[in-house]
Design a protein around this motif. Structure first.
Motif, mmCIF file in Angstrom:
data_model
loop_
_atom_site.group_PDB
_atom_site.id
_atom_site.type_symbol
_atom_site.label_atom_id
_atom_site.label_comp_id
_atom_site.label_asym_id
_atom_site.label_seq_id
_atom_site.Cartn_x
_atom_site.Cartn_y
_atom_site.Cartn_z
ATOM 1 N N LEU A 64 54.549 36.051 50.041
ATOM 2 C CA LEU A 64 54.290 37.044 51.090
ATOM 3 C C LEU A 64 54.603 36.464 52.468
ATOM 4 C CD1 LEU A 64 50.899 38.562 49.849
ATOM 5 C CD2 LEU A 64 53.107 39.753 49.965
ATOM 6 N N GLY A 65 54.213 35.208 52.691
ATOM 7 C CA GLY A 65 54.493 34.553 53.967
ATOM 8 C C GLY A 65 55.977 34.474 54.250
ATOM 9 N N GLU A 66 56.768 34.151 53.218
ATOM 10 C CA GLU A 66 58.223 34.101 53.378
ATOM 11 C C GLU A 66 58.792 35.476 53.723
ATOM 12 O OE1 GLU A 66 59.500 32.504 49.633
ATOM 13 O OE2 GLU A 66 58.687 30.514 50.082
ATOM 14 N N ALA A 67 58.095 36.538 53.274
ATOM 15 C CA ALA A 67 58.543 37.906 53.541
ATOM 16 C C ALA A 67 57.934 38.468 54.824
ATOM 17 C CB ALA A 67 58.189 38.803 52.346
ATOM 18 N N GLY A 68 57.210 37.627 55.576
ATOM 19 C CA GLY A 68 56.633 38.059 56.842
ATOM 20 C C GLY A 68 55.332 38.829 56.719
ATOM 21 N N MET A 69 54.630 38.676 55.590
ATOM 22 C CA MET A 69 53.356 39.369 55.385
ATOM 23 C C MET A 69 52.245 38.355 55.152
ATOM 24 S SD MET A 69 54.424 42.533 52.862
ATOM 25 C CE MET A 69 55.596 41.672 51.809
ATOM 26 N N THR A 70 51.041 38.724 55.576
ATOM 27 C CA THR A 70 49.867 37.893 55.335
ATOM 28 C C THR A 70 48.769 38.773 54.763
ATOM 29 O OG1 THR A 70 50.420 36.460 57.195
ATOM 30 C CG2 THR A 70 48.160 36.353 56.376
ATOM 31 N N ALA A 71 48.206 38.352 53.653
ATOM 32 C CA ALA A 71 47.136 39.117 53.022
ATOM 33 C C ALA A 71 45.827 38.929 53.771
ATOM 34 C CB ALA A 71 46.957 38.674 51.579
ATOM 35 N N GLU A 72 45.138 40.036 53.978
ATOM 36 C CA GLU A 72 43.785 39.968 54.513
ATOM 37 C C GLU A 72 42.827 39.604 53.381
ATOM 38 O OE1 GLU A 72 40.775 43.290 56.157
ATOM 39 O OE2 GLU A 72 42.643 43.124 57.294
ATOM 40 N N GLN A 73 43.114 40.133 52.179
ATOM 41 C CA GLN A 73 42.287 39.858 50.998
ATOM 42 C C GLN A 73 43.124 40.086 49.750
ATOM 43 O OE1 GLN A 73 38.930 38.907 50.898
ATOM 44 N NE2 GLN A 73 39.156 38.716 48.684
ATOM 45 N N MET A 74 43.014 39.184 48.782
ATOM 46 C CA MET A 74 43.630 39.372 47.467
ATOM 47 C C MET A 74 42.603 38.998 46.418
ATOM 48 S SD MET A 74 47.609 38.121 47.711
ATOM 49 C CE MET A 74 47.332 36.465 48.345
ATOM 50 N N ASP A 75 42.433 39.853 45.423
ATOM 51 C CA ASP A 75 41.519 39.593 44.316
ATOM 52 C C ASP A 75 42.307 39.753 43.017
ATOM 53 O OD1 ASP A 75 38.937 39.329 45.780
ATOM 54 O OD2 ASP A 75 39.471 41.354 46.426
ATOM 55 N N THR A 76 42.332 38.689 42.221
ATOM 56 C CA THR A 76 43.096 38.695 40.978
ATOM 57 C C THR A 76 42.177 38.412 39.805
ATOM 58 O OG1 THR A 76 45.042 37.850 42.157
ATOM 59 C CG2 THR A 76 45.058 37.682 39.757
ATOM 60 N N LYS A 77 42.301 39.237 38.781
ATOM 61 C CA LYS A 77 41.588 39.040 37.517
ATOM 62 C C LYS A 77 42.632 38.681 36.470
ATOM 63 C CE LYS A 77 38.796 41.587 34.140
ATOM 64 N NZ LYS A 77 38.207 42.904 33.839
ATOM 65 N N CYS A 78 42.340 37.691 35.643
ATOM 66 C CA CYS A 78 43.249 37.294 34.572
ATOM 67 C C CYS A 78 42.517 37.430 33.242
ATOM 68 C CB CYS A 78 43.714 35.858 34.773
ATOM 69 S SG CYS A 78 44.822 35.280 33.465
ATOM 70 N N GLU A 79 43.025 38.295 32.373
ATOM 71 C CA GLU A 79 42.452 38.467 31.043
ATOM 72 C C GLU A 79 43.341 37.769 30.028
ATOM 73 O OE1 GLU A 79 40.824 42.538 30.185
ATOM 74 O OE2 GLU A 79 41.889 42.958 32.070
ATOM 75 N N MET A 80 42.759 36.880 29.250
ATOM 76 C CA MET A 80 43.469 36.135 28.209
ATOM 77 C C MET A 80 43.108 36.730 26.857
ATOM 78 S SD MET A 80 45.044 33.439 29.367
ATOM 79 C CE MET A 80 45.079 32.073 30.445
ATOM 80 N N THR A 81 44.105 36.911 25.996
ATOM 81 C CA THR A 81 43.861 37.404 24.651
ATOM 82 C C THR A 81 44.253 36.325 23.658
ATOM 83 O OG1 THR A 81 44.288 39.675 25.346
ATOM 84 C CG2 THR A 81 44.358 39.236 22.983
ATOM 85 N N LEU A 82 43.253 35.808 22.960
ATOM 86 C CA LEU A 82 43.448 34.802 21.925
ATOM 87 C C LEU A 82 43.549 35.535 20.595
ATOM 88 C CD1 LEU A 82 43.429 31.668 21.525
ATOM 89 C CD2 LEU A 82 41.004 31.891 20.998
ATOM 90 N N GLU A 83 44.650 35.319 19.865
ATOM 91 C CA GLU A 83 44.876 36.023 18.604
ATOM 92 C C GLU A 83 45.117 35.033 17.472
ATOM 93 O OE1 GLU A 83 48.132 38.762 19.072
ATOM 94 O OE2 GLU A 83 47.162 39.819 20.709
ATOM 95 N N LYS A 84 44.761 35.454 16.280
ATOM 96 C CA LYS A 84 45.020 34.668 15.080
ATOM 97 C C LYS A 84 46.523 34.551 14.888
ATOM 98 C CE LYS A 84 43.370 33.000 11.084
ATOM 99 N NZ LYS A 84 43.476 31.560 11.063
ATOM 100 N N GLU A 85 46.977 33.337 14.622
ATOM 101 C CA GLU A 85 48.401 33.092 14.371
ATOM 102 C C GLU A 85 48.505 32.030 13.279
ATOM 103 O OE1 GLU A 85 51.908 32.739 17.374
ATOM 104 O OE2 GLU A 85 51.121 30.718 17.059
ATOM 105 N N GLY A 86 48.965 32.449 12.112
ATOM 106 C CA GLY A 86 49.058 31.519 10.997
ATOM 107 C C GLY A 86 47.694 30.962 10.658
ATOM 108 N N ASP A 87 47.580 29.638 10.615
ATOM 109 C CA ASP A 87 46.310 28.994 10.300
ATOM 110 C C ASP A 87 45.444 28.751 11.527
ATOM 111 O OD1 ASP A 87 47.000 28.904 7.631
ATOM 112 O OD2 ASP A 87 47.766 26.852 7.723
#
Length: 141
Positions: free
Chosen positions: A66-89
């Motif tokens: 964003l800085g390289e594009a001339g923008m600055t965030a006032e606030q950013m909130d990121t959620k990351c959901e991980m999905t663990l799945e059965k694979e083989g053994d």
């Protein structure tokens, strides 16, 4: 840059208990176990920690782009959901979903979306998970 974390474990898989620590001391003998990972017992687990790392890395990468594009965030909130799945053994992280809500004064939606896509593809943790399907929902608020 180089850093480290440690894990200590005592006992078997289901009855054992472990402790996680980081060089910074942010985690110090933080408990983890099978029940915390697979049975919903309160506490942390490797996937939760990886999700925090991915959310943090992506958000920092986006800030730089964003800085390289001339923008600055006032606030950013990121959620990351991980999905663990059965694979083989065993198991594998197959899906990762990032949800971003950002307040960026004067941001153009198309330019913002382009920056977010670049951050998703370019952050080091996203690259680490190249074999997983990584999706992103990004919105300006």
């Amino acid at each position: 840059m180089s850093t480290f974390a440690t894990a200590a474990w005592k006992g078997g898989l289901k009855d054992g208990k472990g402790k996680l620590s980081t060089k910074s001391g942010t985690l110090k003998d933080t408990p983890y176990s099978f029940a915390m990972r697979f049975e919903g017992t309160p506490g942390t687990n490797p996937e939760e920690l990886l999700g925090a790392a991915h959310a943090g890395c992506f958000t920092m990468a986006l800030s730089a782009i964003l800085g390289e594009a001339g923008m600055t965030a006032e606030q950013m909130d990121t959620k990351c959901e991980m999905t663990l799945e059965k694979e083989g053994d065993g198991f594998a992280i197959k899906k990762i979903h990032l949800t971003l809500k950002a307040k960026i004064p004067g941001a153009d939606k198309a330019k913002f979306d382009d920056c977010a896509a670049k951050a998703k593809a370019g952050c080091p943790v996203s690259k680490l998970f190249a074999s997983a399907e990584i999706t992103l929902d990004a919105s300006l608020v």
